[in-house]
Design an enzyme around this catalytic site. Sequence first.
Site, PDB file in Angstrom:
ATOM      1  N   SER A  53       0.833  -1.200   0.000  1.00 38.91           N
ATOM      2  CA  SER A  53       0.000   0.000   0.000  1.00 38.91           C
ATOM      3  C   SER A  53       0.864   1.245   0.000  1.00 38.91           C
ATOM      4  O   SER A  53       1.988   1.246   0.541  1.00 38.91           O
ATOM      5  CB  SER A  53      -0.862  -0.021   1.265  1.00 38.91           C
ATOM      6  OG  SER A  53      -1.441   1.235   1.501  1.00 38.91           O
TER       7      SER A  53
ATOM      8  N   TYR B 172      -1.756  -1.253  11.008  1.00 40.80           N
ATOM      9  CA  TYR B 172      -2.034  -1.772   9.662  1.00 40.80           C
ATOM     10  C   TYR B 172      -0.853  -1.476   8.731  1.00 40.80           C
ATOM     11  O   TYR B 172      -0.311  -2.362   8.068  1.00 40.80           O
ATOM     12  CB  TYR B 172      -3.319  -1.139   9.104  1.00 40.80           C
ATOM     13  CG  TYR B 172      -3.495  -1.349   7.618  1.00 40.80           C
ATOM     14  CD1 TYR B 172      -3.897  -2.579   7.112  1.00 40.80           C
ATOM     15  CD2 TYR B 172      -3.219  -0.326   6.698  1.00 40.80           C
ATOM     16  CE1 TYR B 172      -4.030  -2.784   5.742  1.00 40.80           C
ATOM     17  CE2 TYR B 172      -3.355  -0.515   5.332  1.00 40.80           C
ATOM     18  CZ  TYR B 172      -3.765  -1.742   4.858  1.00 40.80           C
ATOM     19  OH  TYR B 172      -3.888  -1.944   3.500  1.00 40.80           O
TER      20      TYR B 172
ATOM     21  N   LYS C   2       2.227  -3.899   6.830  1.00 35.96           N
ATOM     22  CA  LYS C   2       2.629  -3.930   5.416  1.00 35.96           C
ATOM     23  C   LYS C   2       4.150  -3.738   5.309  1.00 35.96           C
ATOM     24  O   LYS C   2       4.824  -4.421   4.537  1.00 35.96           O
ATOM     25  CB  LYS C   2       1.925  -2.822   4.623  1.00 35.96           C
ATOM     26  CG  LYS C   2       0.425  -3.006   4.476  1.00 35.96           C
ATOM     27  CD  LYS C   2       0.086  -4.126   3.525  1.00 35.96           C
ATOM     28  CE  LYS C   2      -1.408  -4.327   3.366  1.00 35.96           C
ATOM     29  NZ  LYS C   2      -1.774  -5.648   2.846  1.00 35.96           N
TER      30      LYS C   2
HETATM   31  P1  NAD Z   1     -11.136  -6.795   1.412  1.00 34.93           P
HETATM   32  O1  NAD Z   1     -11.335  -6.774   2.884  1.00 34.93           O
HETATM   33  O2  NAD Z   1     -12.282  -6.468   0.539  1.00 34.93           O
HETATM   34  O3  NAD Z   1     -10.548  -8.213   0.956  1.00 34.93           O
HETATM   35  C1  NAD Z   1      -9.708  -8.970   1.768  1.00 34.93           C
HETATM   36  C2  NAD Z   1     -10.260 -10.380   1.783  1.00 34.93           C
HETATM   37  O4  NAD Z   1      -9.411 -11.189   2.594  1.00 34.93           O
HETATM   38  C3  NAD Z   1     -11.662 -10.460   2.385  1.00 34.93           C
HETATM   39  O5  NAD Z   1     -12.504 -11.164   1.499  1.00 34.93           O
HETATM   40  C4  NAD Z   1     -11.459 -11.229   3.694  1.00 34.93           C
HETATM   41  O6  NAD Z   1     -12.572 -12.035   4.011  1.00 34.93           O
HETATM   42  C5  NAD Z   1     -10.202 -12.031   3.404  1.00 34.93           C
HETATM   43  N1  NAD Z   1      -9.401 -12.354   4.577  1.00 34.93           N
HETATM   44  C6  NAD Z   1      -8.930 -11.520   5.535  1.00 34.93           C
HETATM   45  N2  NAD Z   1      -8.223 -12.197   6.432  1.00 34.93           N
HETATM   46  C7  NAD Z   1      -8.219 -13.496   6.039  1.00 34.93           C
HETATM   47  C8  NAD Z   1      -7.651 -14.680   6.572  1.00 34.93           C
HETATM   48  N3  NAD Z   1      -6.981 -14.671   7.714  1.00 34.93           N
HETATM   49  N4  NAD Z   1      -7.812 -15.841   5.897  1.00 34.93           N
HETATM   50  C9  NAD Z   1      -8.530 -15.867   4.737  1.00 34.93           C
HETATM   51  N5  NAD Z   1      -9.105 -14.782   4.204  1.00 34.93           N
HETATM   52  C10 NAD Z   1      -8.950 -13.604   4.849  1.00 34.93           C
HETATM   53  O7  NAD Z   1      -9.896  -5.822   1.101  1.00 34.93           O
HETATM   54  P2  NAD Z   1      -9.386  -5.284  -0.304  1.00 34.93           P
HETATM   55  O8  NAD Z   1      -9.725  -3.858  -0.387  1.00 34.93           O
HETATM   56  O9  NAD Z   1      -9.797  -6.197  -1.382  1.00 34.93           O
HETATM   57  O10 NAD Z   1      -7.817  -5.377  -0.052  1.00 34.93           O
HETATM   58  C11 NAD Z   1      -7.034  -6.468  -0.526  1.00 34.93           C
HETATM   59  C12 NAD Z   1      -5.593  -6.255  -0.136  1.00 34.93           C
HETATM   60  O11 NAD Z   1      -5.132  -5.015  -0.654  1.00 34.93           O
HETATM   61  C13 NAD Z   1      -5.342  -6.180   1.371  1.00 34.93           C
HETATM   62  O12 NAD Z   1      -4.126  -6.810   1.649  1.00 34.93           O
HETATM   63  C14 NAD Z   1      -5.253  -4.697   1.635  1.00 34.93           C
HETATM   64  O13 NAD Z   1      -4.477  -4.422   2.781  1.00 34.93           O
HETATM   65  C15 NAD Z   1      -4.567  -4.225   0.376  1.00 34.93           C
HETATM   66  N6  NAD Z   1      -4.806  -2.818   0.071  1.00 34.93           N
HETATM   67  C16 NAD Z   1      -6.079  -2.375  -0.067  1.00 34.93           C
HETATM   68  C17 NAD Z   1      -6.311  -1.032  -0.363  1.00 34.93           C
HETATM   69  C18 NAD Z   1      -7.727  -0.505  -0.513  1.00 34.93           C
HETATM   70  O14 NAD Z   1      -7.916   0.710  -0.538  1.00 34.93           O
HETATM   71  N7  NAD Z   1      -8.754  -1.338  -0.635  1.00 34.93           N
HETATM   72  C19 NAD Z   1      -5.241  -0.152  -0.510  1.00 34.93           C
HETATM   73  C20 NAD Z   1      -3.946  -0.642  -0.371  1.00 34.93           C
HETATM   74  C21 NAD Z   1      -3.735  -1.992  -0.085  1.00 34.93           C
HETATM   75  C1  UD1 Z   2      -6.857   5.059   3.750  1.00 33.87           C
HETATM   76  C2  UD1 Z   2      -5.851   4.617   4.770  1.00 33.87           C
HETATM   77  C3  UD1 Z   2      -4.647   4.040   4.057  1.00 33.87           C
HETATM   78  C4  UD1 Z   2      -5.100   2.894   3.147  1.00 33.87           C
HETATM   79  C5  UD1 Z   2      -6.159   3.444   2.190  1.00 33.87           C
HETATM   80  C6  UD1 Z   2      -6.725   2.388   1.347  1.00 33.87           C
HETATM   81  C7  UD1 Z   2      -6.249   6.074   6.700  1.00 33.87           C
HETATM   82  C8  UD1 Z   2      -5.692   7.159   7.563  1.00 33.87           C
HETATM   83  N1  UD1 Z   2      -5.490   5.730   5.611  1.00 33.87           N
HETATM   84  O1  UD1 Z   2      -6.234   6.008   2.896  1.00 33.87           O
HETATM   85  O2  UD1 Z   2      -3.712   3.566   4.983  1.00 33.87           O
HETATM   86  O3  UD1 Z   2      -4.001   2.407   2.407  1.00 33.87           O
HETATM   87  O4  UD1 Z   2      -7.239   4.012   2.942  1.00 33.87           O
HETATM   88  O5  UD1 Z   2      -7.475   1.484   2.094  1.00 33.87           O
HETATM   89  O6  UD1 Z   2      -7.304   5.543   6.963  1.00 33.87           O
HETATM   90  N2  UD1 Z   2     -12.088  11.680   3.577  1.00 33.87           N
HETATM   91  C9  UD1 Z   2     -13.085  12.584   3.898  1.00 33.87           C
HETATM   92  N3  UD1 Z   2     -14.249  12.076   4.406  1.00 33.87           N
HETATM   93  C10 UD1 Z   2     -14.459  10.740   4.604  1.00 33.87           C
HETATM   94  C11 UD1 Z   2     -13.427   9.844   4.284  1.00 33.87           C
HETATM   95  C12 UD1 Z   2     -12.254  10.356   3.777  1.00 33.87           C
HETATM   96  O7  UD1 Z   2     -12.941  13.789   3.737  1.00 33.87           O
HETATM   97  O8  UD1 Z   2     -15.550  10.360   5.083  1.00 33.87           O
HETATM   98  C13 UD1 Z   2     -10.853  12.209   2.953  1.00 33.87           C
HETATM   99  C14 UD1 Z   2      -9.575  11.862   3.693  1.00 33.87           C
HETATM  100  O9  UD1 Z   2      -9.237  12.870   4.614  1.00 33.87           O
HETATM  101  C15 UD1 Z   2      -8.577  11.779   2.515  1.00 33.87           C
HETATM  102  C16 UD1 Z   2      -9.424  11.284   1.343  1.00 33.87           C
HETATM  103  O10 UD1 Z   2     -10.768  11.598   1.689  1.00 33.87           O
HETATM  104  O11 UD1 Z   2      -8.092  13.054   2.191  1.00 33.87           O
HETATM  105  C17 UD1 Z   2      -9.313   9.782   1.091  1.00 33.87           C
HETATM  106  O12 UD1 Z   2      -9.594   9.094   2.308  1.00 33.87           O
HETATM  107  P1  UD1 Z   2      -9.752   7.480   2.355  1.00 33.87           P
HETATM  108  O13 UD1 Z   2     -10.672   7.061   1.276  1.00 33.87           O
HETATM  109  O14 UD1 Z   2     -10.108   7.117   3.748  1.00 33.87           O
HETATM  110  O15 UD1 Z   2      -8.312   6.953   1.972  1.00 33.87           O
HETATM  111  P2  UD1 Z   2      -6.894   7.355   2.608  1.00 33.87           P
HETATM  112  O16 UD1 Z   2      -7.032   8.070   3.881  1.00 33.87           O
HETATM  113  O17 UD1 Z   2      -6.100   8.004   1.526  1.00 33.87           O
END
Ligand code: NAD
Ligand code: UD1
Length: 346
Positions: free
Chosen positions: A124, A148, A152
């Site tokens: 991330s 979290y 990572k």
């Molecule tokens: P998500 O929660 O939708 O998907 C994660 C999946 O993993 C879920 O279906 C959950 O049930 C499963 N899971 C969690 N723990 C588990 C375990 N112990 N055993 C088996 N299954 C398990 O999340 P996502 O948004 O799809 O994210 C996927 C990956 O990407 C994660 O590693 C997350 O940290 C990373 N990531 C997400 C974002 C984002 O904004 N969504 C940003 C950066 C990184």
């Molecule tokens: C968040 C996580 C980051 C993670 C990413 C993807 C935090 C502090 N950071 O990023 O670690 O990798 O999600 O899962 O949670 N905002 C509003 N109102 C809201 C929600 C968000 O104004 O209700 C603003 C935030 O201040 C930010 C932007 O929208 O400026 C994006 O926020 P968000 O979607 O939560 O993502 P990040 O904070 O960038």
Amino acid sequence: MNILITGATGYIGSHTLIALCEAGFTPILLDNFCNSKRVILPRLEAQTKQSLKFYEGDILDVQLLKRIFTEQKIDAVIHFAALKAVGESTQKPLEYYQNNVAGCLNLLTIMKTHHVKRFIFSSSATVYGDPASVPIQEHFPRASTSPYGRGKLIIEEILEDLIKAESDWSITLLRYFNPIGAHESGQFGEDPQGIPNNLTPYITQVAIGNLEKVQVFGNDYPTPDGTGIRDYIHVMDLAEGHIAALKICASKAGLHIYNLGTGRGYSVLEVITAFSNAVNQADSTKSGSTKAIPYEIKPRRAGDIAECWADPTRAQKDLNWSAQRNLNQMAQDAWRWQTQNPKGYE
Ligand code: NAD
Ligand code: UD1
């Protein structure tokens, strides 16, 4: 190639699975449904037009992992499974380290035993902490601001140690910026439990009438309109980034690190405007009237940074990949998913 996908029924896993099938890979799915729903499976089978091999269970369950690696011939692993709520991780650090760090170690250990050494890890942009400048390049220093994020970072460091010790692994760290949007079919999208933590699911919940107003966390950042700037990337572009990484990196031993972002930042207010436009465009055939998504300015959220966007040049050059979909498309696809599934996958 047979690809084990952990966290396959989650938001990014499910979209990547669709892209993988389209690209001709054979997926093997693992998820414990702690943050996803079983009903997605028939939808995925209908979309991919195939019967999917699915294991229900936990990456903490070593016996299950052994069984999967014994029963299936696995060529590479894409590891999505993790808990991902930043705020929650500060309340439950042990659960987060156990699930995310210990779970990943289990997986790597079983992979090694079975001589499967191609690994793609969901990292991330959070590993850059509060960057000294933008756009962010892969060599920038790393920092963590939450359990979290620290998880990572710890896994990235474990993988660096592993590659130093065993140079025949192919390990790819994909650092996602802010994935949003949904599959264009409207059948797959982000389905947060309870009140969303992230911006765009909150916006669509307001637009559909489940929540009253978007809370904008701070308008006094040193940015043009004072609100936070992020690099929002369409989840299908992100999914396609995994296919590119599999095709290019999996055949090359070593450690590969890529930012997956668009290289362009948008402010919170610009995102709200894009979503208002998408909603109005979708509704125009029905009512003809236009309305803006309501919001109010609130104090900054603890831990937030002003700006974060990627320099995606390395992925463009090495993977021949770049994000193709713009913010309007992200908003339109997210809104289609929200309106076709007002209660998510239920
Ligand atoms: P998500 O929660 O939708 O998907 C994660 C999946 O993993 C879920 O279906 C959950 O049930 C499963 N899971 C969690 N723990 C588990 C375990 N112990 N055993 C088996 N299954 C398990 O999340 P996502 O948004 O799809 O994210 C996927 C990956 O990407 C994660 O590693 C997350 O940290 C990373 N990531 C997400 C974002 C984002 O904004 N969504 C940003 C950066 C990184
Ligand atoms: C968040 C996580 C980051 C993670 C990413 C993807 C935090 C502090 N950071 O990023 O670690 O990798 O999600 O899962 O949670 N905002 C509003 N109102 C809201 C929600 C968000 O104004 O209700 C603003 C935030 O201040 C930010 C932007 O929208 O400026 C994006 O926020 P968000 O979607 O939560 O993502 P990040 O904070 O960038």
